[in-house]
Scaffold this active site. Structure first.
Site, PDB file in Angstrom:
ATOM      1  N   ASP A  68      66.080  31.110 -40.794  1.00 14.50           N
ATOM      2  CA  ASP A  68      67.514  31.199 -41.036  1.00 14.50           C
ATOM      3  C   ASP A  68      68.212  31.554 -39.718  1.00 14.50           C
ATOM      4  OD1 ASP A  68      69.326  31.783 -43.863  1.00 14.50           O
ATOM      5  OD2 ASP A  68      70.185  32.369 -41.932  1.00 14.50           O
ATOM      6  N   ASN A 125      69.904  31.374 -54.482  1.00 15.22           N
ATOM      7  CA  ASN A 125      71.297  31.554 -54.886  1.00 15.22           C
ATOM      8  C   ASN A 125      71.765  30.251 -55.531  1.00 15.22           C
ATOM      9  OD1 ASN A 125      71.470  34.175 -53.790  1.00 15.22           O
ATOM     10  ND2 ASN A 125      71.874  33.342 -51.753  1.00 15.22           N
ATOM     11  N   GLN A 159      75.739  31.155 -53.047  1.00 12.82           N
ATOM     12  CA  GLN A 159      75.286  29.894 -52.438  1.00 12.82           C
ATOM     13  C   GLN A 159      76.392  29.317 -51.554  1.00 12.82           C
ATOM     14  OE1 GLN A 159      73.951  26.805 -55.167  1.00 12.82           O
ATOM     15  NE2 GLN A 159      73.142  25.551 -53.467  1.00 12.82           N
ATOM     16  N   VAL A 195      75.355  26.752 -49.001  1.00 15.26           N
ATOM     17  CA  VAL A 195      74.900  25.408 -48.616  1.00 15.26           C
ATOM     18  C   VAL A 195      74.367  24.737 -49.880  1.00 15.26           C
ATOM     19  CG1 VAL A 195      73.338  24.051 -47.186  1.00 15.26           C
ATOM     20  CG2 VAL A 195      74.295  26.193 -46.286  1.00 15.26           C
ATOM     21  N   HIS A 222      67.673  25.587 -51.791  1.00 18.21           N
ATOM     22  CA  HIS A 222      66.819  26.269 -50.812  1.00 18.21           C
ATOM     23  C   HIS A 222      66.323  27.584 -51.366  1.00 18.21           C
ATOM     24  CE1 HIS A 222      71.047  27.272 -50.066  1.00 18.21           C
ATOM     25  NE2 HIS A 222      70.648  28.476 -49.702  1.00 18.21           N
ATOM     26  N   HIS A 232      65.112  31.287 -50.167  1.00 18.29           N
ATOM     27  CA  HIS A 232      65.059  32.246 -49.060  1.00 18.29           C
ATOM     28  C   HIS A 232      63.750  33.028 -49.182  1.00 18.29           C
ATOM     29  CE1 HIS A 232      69.517  32.361 -48.031  1.00 18.29           C
ATOM     30  NE2 HIS A 232      69.584  31.862 -49.249  1.00 18.29           N
TER      31      HIS A 232
HETATM   32  P1  5GP Z   1      72.961  30.448 -49.218  1.00 19.02           P
HETATM   33  O1  5GP Z   1      74.079  31.409 -48.893  1.00 19.02           O
HETATM   34  O2  5GP Z   1      73.505  29.064 -49.522  1.00 19.02           O
HETATM   35  O3  5GP Z   1      71.998  30.931 -50.258  1.00 19.02           O
HETATM   36  O4  5GP Z   1      72.088  30.340 -47.910  1.00 19.02           O
HETATM   37  C1  5GP Z   1      72.399  29.505 -46.857  1.00 19.02           C
HETATM   38  C2  5GP Z   1      71.675  30.046 -45.648  1.00 19.02           C
HETATM   39  O5  5GP Z   1      71.662  29.031 -44.664  1.00 19.02           O
HETATM   40  C3  5GP Z   1      72.339  31.277 -45.015  1.00 19.02           C
HETATM   41  O6  5GP Z   1      71.415  32.347 -45.001  1.00 19.02           O
HETATM   42  C4  5GP Z   1      72.705  30.806 -43.614  1.00 19.02           C
HETATM   43  O7  5GP Z   1      72.539  31.802 -42.631  1.00 19.02           O
HETATM   44  C5  5GP Z   1      71.764  29.626 -43.393  1.00 19.02           C
HETATM   45  N1  5GP Z   1      72.276  28.604 -42.506  1.00 19.02           N
HETATM   46  C6  5GP Z   1      73.516  28.052 -42.539  1.00 19.02           C
HETATM   47  N2  5GP Z   1      73.628  27.110 -41.583  1.00 19.02           N
HETATM   48  C7  5GP Z   1      72.430  27.060 -40.947  1.00 19.02           C
HETATM   49  C8  5GP Z   1      71.939  26.292 -39.859  1.00 19.02           C
HETATM   50  O8  5GP Z   1      72.613  25.437 -39.278  1.00 19.02           O
HETATM   51  N3  5GP Z   1      70.656  26.514 -39.463  1.00 19.02           N
HETATM   52  C9  5GP Z   1      69.864  27.455 -40.083  1.00 19.02           C
HETATM   53  N4  5GP Z   1      68.615  27.589 -39.623  1.00 19.02           N
HETATM   54  N5  5GP Z   1      70.300  28.193 -41.111  1.00 19.02           N
HETATM   55  C10 5GP Z   1      71.568  28.013 -41.542  1.00 19.02           C
END
Ligand code: 5GP
Length: 113
Positions: A31, A86, A93, A95, A99, A101
């Protein structure tokens, strides 16, 4: 999914990532904003927006993602870790490409915020 997400771009090699695992069904990478000493994301190659869009035909894939997350956590040297999915904006969430984590390397509180 109509628009390509940032994870779609990572899968297609359009933006870089620090990959730690890859196979025909998924990839795992660090991440970019780690919330724990180890914070890795496991994503399917299949463009499912979230767990909401998964169906019975994804059973094998979902099981595979869980087993990969365990394999990756162990390979990182973790004894204990948390696996988080998420689902939806109100759950955190950001993205909209499914996914998992993997978080570890520190004491994790419960319940999460
Ligand atoms: P969510 O909030 O959707 O459960 O998690 C999305 C995760 O993607 C977040 O922890 C965020 O830091 C990570 N993330 C967002 N953009 C990028 C990226 O461009 N590269 C990487 N490696 N992680 C990302």
């Amino acid at each position: 999914m109509s628009e390509e997400t940032i994870f779609g771009k990572i899968l297609r090699g359009k933006i870089p990532c620090e990959e730690v695992y890859s196979d025909s069904e998924c990839i795992a990478f660090r991440d970019v904003q780690p919330q724990a000493p180890t914070h890795i994301l496991v994503i399917p190659r299949k463009p499912l927006a979230s767990l909401k869009e998964a169906s019975e035909k994804d059973s094998k894939l979902l099981g595979h993602l869980l087993l990969v997350s365990s394999k990756v956590a162990k390979a990182e040297g973790l004894q204990d870790w948390r696996t988080v999915i998420n689902t939806g904006s109100a759950a955190g969430q950001t993205v909209f490409h499914l996914h998992l984590h993997i978080l570890g390397g520190r004491k994790l509180d419960w319940p999460p915020g």
